[in-house]
Design a protein around this motif. Structure first.
Motif, PDB file in Angstrom:
ATOM      1  N   VAL A  78      45.781  18.104  -7.058  1.00  0.00           N
ATOM      2  CA  VAL A  78      45.074  17.386  -5.251  1.00  0.00           C
ATOM      3  C   VAL A  78      43.831  17.554  -5.177  1.00  0.00           C
ATOM      4  CG1 VAL A  78      45.635  16.527  -2.883  1.00  0.00           C
ATOM      5  CG2 VAL A  78      47.274  16.224  -4.992  1.00  0.00           C
ATOM      6  N   ALA A  79      43.799  19.213  -4.796  1.00  0.00           N
ATOM      7  CA  ALA A  79      42.476  19.685  -4.551  1.00  0.00           C
ATOM      8  C   ALA A  79      41.169  19.451  -6.048  1.00  0.00           C
ATOM      9  CB  ALA A  79      42.710  21.128  -4.381  1.00  0.00           C
ATOM     10  N   ALA A  80      41.946  19.177  -6.504  1.00  0.00           N
ATOM     11  CA  ALA A  80      39.970  19.179  -7.446  1.00  0.00           C
ATOM     12  C   ALA A  80      40.405  16.852  -7.616  1.00  0.00           C
ATOM     13  CB  ALA A  80      41.091  19.397  -9.024  1.00  0.00           C
ATOM     14  N   ILE A  81      41.488  16.119  -7.454  1.00  0.00           N
ATOM     15  CA  ILE A  81      40.784  14.836  -7.294  1.00  0.00           C
ATOM     16  C   ILE A  81      39.782  14.794  -6.098  1.00  0.00           C
ATOM     17  CG2 ILE A  81      41.542  13.321  -6.572  1.00  0.00           C
ATOM     18  CD1 ILE A  81      43.980  14.246  -8.440  1.00  0.00           C
ATOM     19  N   TRP A  82      40.299  15.698  -5.085  1.00  0.00           N
ATOM     20  CA  TRP A  82      39.254  15.528  -3.603  1.00  0.00           C
ATOM     21  C   TRP A  82      37.769  15.914  -4.700  1.00  0.00           C
ATOM     22  CZ3 TRP A  82      43.778  17.071   0.124  1.00  0.00           C
ATOM     23  CH2 TRP A  82      44.796  16.328   0.473  1.00  0.00           C
ATOM     24  N   GLY A  83      38.195  16.972  -5.034  1.00  0.00           N
ATOM     25  CA  GLY A  83      36.787  17.695  -5.016  1.00  0.00           C
ATOM     26  C   GLY A  83      35.852  17.028  -6.332  1.00  0.00           C
ATOM     27  N   ALA A  84      36.699  16.255  -6.847  1.00  0.00           N
ATOM     28  CA  ALA A  84      35.560  15.501  -7.797  1.00  0.00           C
ATOM     29  C   ALA A  84      35.064  13.883  -7.574  1.00  0.00           C
ATOM     30  CB  ALA A  84      36.409  15.539  -9.497  1.00  0.00           C
ATOM     31  N   ASN A  85      36.270  13.828  -6.031  1.00  0.00           N
ATOM     32  CA  ASN A  85      35.185  12.412  -5.792  1.00  0.00           C
ATOM     33  C   ASN A  85      34.548  12.543  -5.247  1.00  0.00           C
ATOM     34  OD1 ASN A  85      35.799  10.085  -4.969  1.00  0.00           O
ATOM     35  ND2 ASN A  85      36.160  10.597  -2.445  1.00  0.00           N
ATOM     36  N   PHE A  86      33.521  14.239  -4.553  1.00  0.00           N
ATOM     37  CA  PHE A  86      32.427  14.499  -3.943  1.00  0.00           C
ATOM     38  C   PHE A  86      31.281  13.167  -5.239  1.00  0.00           C
ATOM     39  CE2 PHE A  86      34.426  16.740  -1.552  1.00  0.00           C
ATOM     40  CZ  PHE A  86      33.601  16.817  -0.192  1.00  0.00           C
ATOM     41  N   GLY A  87      31.379  13.783  -6.484  1.00  0.00           N
ATOM     42  CA  GLY A  87      30.390  13.269  -7.444  1.00  0.00           C
ATOM     43  C   GLY A  87      30.544  11.316  -7.788  1.00  0.00           C
ATOM     44  N   VAL A  88      32.320  11.296  -7.879  1.00  0.00           N
ATOM     45  CA  VAL A  88      32.393   9.662  -7.748  1.00  0.00           C
ATOM     46  C   VAL A  88      31.818   8.710  -6.826  1.00  0.00           C
ATOM     47  CG1 VAL A  88      34.810   8.287  -7.707  1.00  0.00           C
ATOM     48  CG2 VAL A  88      34.186  10.054  -9.264  1.00  0.00           C
ATOM     49  N   SER A  89      32.126   9.477  -5.088  1.00  0.00           N
ATOM     50  CA  SER A  89      31.874   8.292  -4.260  1.00  0.00           C
ATOM     51  C   SER A  89      30.001   8.601  -4.290  1.00  0.00           C
ATOM     52  CB  SER A  89      32.278   9.523  -2.687  1.00  0.00           C
ATOM     53  OG  SER A  89      34.209   9.271  -2.803  1.00  0.00           O
ATOM     54  N   ARG A  90      29.639   9.759  -4.337  1.00  0.00           N
ATOM     55  CA  ARG A  90      27.926   9.578  -4.127  1.00  0.00           C
ATOM     56  C   ARG A  90      27.342   8.980  -5.549  1.00  0.00           C
ATOM     57  NH1 ARG A  90      24.688  14.680  -5.706  1.00  0.00           N
ATOM     58  NH2 ARG A  90      26.605  15.801  -3.921  1.00  0.00           N
ATOM     59  N   LEU A  91      28.576   8.040  -6.519  1.00  0.00           N
ATOM     60  CA  LEU A  91      28.114   7.507  -7.153  1.00  0.00           C
ATOM     61  C   LEU A  91      27.871   6.116  -6.721  1.00  0.00           C
ATOM     62  CD1 LEU A  91      29.251   8.427 -10.643  1.00  0.00           C
ATOM     63  CD2 LEU A  91      26.816   8.593 -10.203  1.00  0.00           C
ATOM     64  N   VAL A  92      28.092   5.280  -5.315  1.00  0.00           N
ATOM     65  CA  VAL A  92      28.405   4.115  -4.909  1.00  0.00           C
ATOM     66  C   VAL A  92      27.816   4.285  -3.555  1.00  0.00           C
ATOM     67  CG1 VAL A  92      30.866   3.198  -6.290  1.00  0.00           C
ATOM     68  CG2 VAL A  92      30.549   4.797  -4.362  1.00  0.00           C
ATOM     69  N   MET A  93      27.275   5.115  -2.772  1.00  0.00           N
ATOM     70  CA  MET A  93      26.908   5.053  -1.781  1.00  0.00           C
ATOM     71  C   MET A  93      26.049   4.518  -1.236  1.00  0.00           C
ATOM     72  SD  MET A  93      29.042   6.692   0.908  1.00  0.00           S
ATOM     73  CE  MET A  93      29.880   6.427  -0.036  1.00  0.00           C
ATOM     74  N   GLU A  94      25.058   4.253  -2.638  1.00  0.00           N
ATOM     75  CA  GLU A  94      24.220   2.925  -1.969  1.00  0.00           C
ATOM     76  C   GLU A  94      24.437   2.252  -2.014  1.00  0.00           C
ATOM     77  OE1 GLU A  94      21.542   3.390  -5.116  1.00  0.00           O
ATOM     78  OE2 GLU A  94      20.455   5.617  -4.964  1.00  0.00           O
ATOM     79  N   THR A  95      25.394   1.467  -2.587  1.00  0.00           N
ATOM     80  CA  THR A  95      26.591   0.389  -2.887  1.00  0.00           C
ATOM     81  C   THR A  95      27.214   0.148  -1.320  1.00  0.00           C
ATOM     82  OG1 THR A  95      26.590  -0.080  -4.872  1.00  0.00           O
ATOM     83  CG2 THR A  95      27.482  -1.625  -3.811  1.00  0.00           C
ATOM     84  N   PHE A  96      27.771   1.039  -1.061  1.00  0.00           N
ATOM     85  CA  PHE A  96      28.586   0.410   0.195  1.00  0.00           C
ATOM     86  C   PHE A  96      28.246   1.663   1.234  1.00  0.00           C
ATOM     87  CE2 PHE A  96      31.301  -0.265  -3.666  1.00  0.00           C
ATOM     88  CZ  PHE A  96      32.040  -1.759  -3.399  1.00  0.00           C
ATOM     89  N   ASP A  97      28.531   0.498   2.428  1.00  0.00           N
ATOM     90  CA  ASP A  97      28.311   1.920   4.010  1.00  0.00           C
ATOM     91  C   ASP A  97      29.215   2.911   4.111  1.00  0.00           C
ATOM     92  OD1 ASP A  97      26.807   2.328   6.593  1.00  0.00           O
ATOM     93  OD2 ASP A  97      29.023   1.689   7.375  1.00  0.00           O
ATOM     94  N   PRO A  98      28.896   3.866   4.527  1.00  0.00           N
ATOM     95  CA  PRO A  98      30.374   4.903   4.063  1.00  0.00           C
ATOM     96  C   PRO A  98      31.896   4.736   5.019  1.00  0.00           C
ATOM     97  CG  PRO A  98      28.329   6.049   4.776  1.00  0.00           C
ATOM     98  CD  PRO A  98      27.891   4.726   4.824  1.00  0.00           C
ATOM     99  N   ILE A  99      31.425   4.190   6.152  1.00  0.00           N
ATOM    100  CA  ILE A  99      32.287   4.010   6.863  1.00  0.00           C
ATOM    101  C   ILE A  99      33.613   2.711   6.276  1.00  0.00           C
ATOM    102  CG2 ILE A  99      33.509   3.373   8.995  1.00  0.00           C
ATOM    103  CD1 ILE A  99      31.299   4.427  10.886  1.00  0.00           C
ATOM    104  N   LEU A 100      33.355   1.629   5.644  1.00  0.00           N
ATOM    105  CA  LEU A 100      33.408   0.577   4.656  1.00  0.00           C
ATOM    106  C   LEU A 100      33.877   1.349   3.534  1.00  0.00           C
ATOM    107  CD1 LEU A 100      34.143  -2.412   4.657  1.00  0.00           C
ATOM    108  CD2 LEU A 100      31.745  -2.972   3.149  1.00  0.00           C
TER     109      LEU A 100
END
Length: 300
Positions: free
Chosen positions: A16-38
């Motif tokens: 689980v911790a590895a999944i959450w850690g990898a999500n920093f990279g995954v989420s950063r890729l789409v932050m230009e598309t979505f507002d962070p709170i959305l």
């Protein structure tokens, strides 16, 4: 060594911790598309029907008493709505290194210190030593990055927010423990996720129209699916079940795997360099966690 029936819990915590850690990279890729709170709302909101569907399938009912629902509403508000927003603004008002260190490093310490107020857990010598070694390792991982650590007054607001995330995040985890003595981790998770998403919904007003929904690509949908299915439904269920099994204090030290995996994700997704100090820190962190798992849990 840890009992065999607890081995799955430790494997689950690392996964689980590895999944959450990898999500920093995954989420950063789409932050230009979505507002962070959305994007945070999509992560938790889309997970709600999946949680309740799984709950009904496994247990045949989904309800909780009104008094318990009020407790879970408070837990969801603090643990999902407030914490998710605080994490985002801590990153906005301080450096990523500062936010990573202050969000992650003190969290397990607070969980270990406050655990006796919520559970029968105690801070043992082995847990304290292993936790200190693991925390030192994660500090080396974060400080060893390109940004380093900057505790100047320019970042005070972000630093305070990040430190607050650790404190209230630990209390959020611990507040779930008494409820999971009466109800399954799945039932507890489903309800506090639902309330957290509900309280977050009004904050997304004005963000929906900014997204070019018709132009979303496979990468965007993959990131949403990763956040909903893995980071939320699977991860929250496994984490709470494992925490119920081995104790909140011991479980939360496995959060130190998150920044190590985030560094690896940065290398894979963004070609960020990994330093010798970070490799040494990851080794030290792993040694501390192995030391912790070799002690029999006394929480139950």
């Amino acid at each position: 060594m840890a009992n065999k029936n607890k081995s799955w819990a430790y494997v689950g915590l690392v996964a689980v911790a590895a999944i959450w850690g990898a999500n920093f990279g995954v989420s950063r890729l789409v932050m230009e598309t979505f507002d962070p709170i959305l994007f945070a709302f999509l992560r938790f909101g889309l997970a709600v029907p999946l949680f309740f569907g799984l709950l009904y399938w496994k247990e045949g009912s989904i309800g909780v008493p009104v008094r318990v629902a009020l407790q879970l509403a408070a837990i969801g508000f603090i643990g999902i709505t407030v914490l998710e927003i605080a994490v985002m603004y801590s990153i906005k008002y301080t450096t990523l290194a500062n936010a990573s260190l202050l969000n992650v490093a003190p969290w397990p310490i607070f969980a270990a210190l406050f655990a006796p107020l919520f559970t029968k857990e105690s801070l043992t010598k082995r847990l304290a030593i292993g936790g200190f070694v693991a925390m030192a390792g994660v500090c080396f991982i974060i400080i060893g990055g390109e940004e380093g650590l900057d505790l100047s007054s320019d970042h005070m607001i972000g630093n305070v927010l990040a430190f607050g995330v650790s404190l209230f995040g630990a209390l959020f985890n611990l507040a779930c423990m008494p409820l999971m003595q009466k109800y399954s981790p799945l039932r507890v998770s489903a309800w506090f996720i639902a309330f957290g998403a509900l309280f977050m919904l009004p904050l997304t007003c004005g963000s929906w129209g900014k997204v070019a929904w018709s132009s979303l690509g496979a990468g965007d949908y993959t990131a949403i699916a990763y956040n909903v299915l893995l980071c939320t439904v699977a991860a929250v269920f496994v984490w709470n079940a494992a925490m119920h099994q081995v104790g909140a204090a011991r479980s939360n030290f496995f959060r130190y795997v998150v920044p190590a995996t985030a560094v690896a994700a940065g290398y894979l997704f963004f070609d960020e360099q990994i330093t010798l100090l970070q490799i040494g820190g990851a080794t030290l962190m792993a040694m501390g966690l192995v030391w912790i798992t070799s002690e029999r849990s006394t929480s139950r």
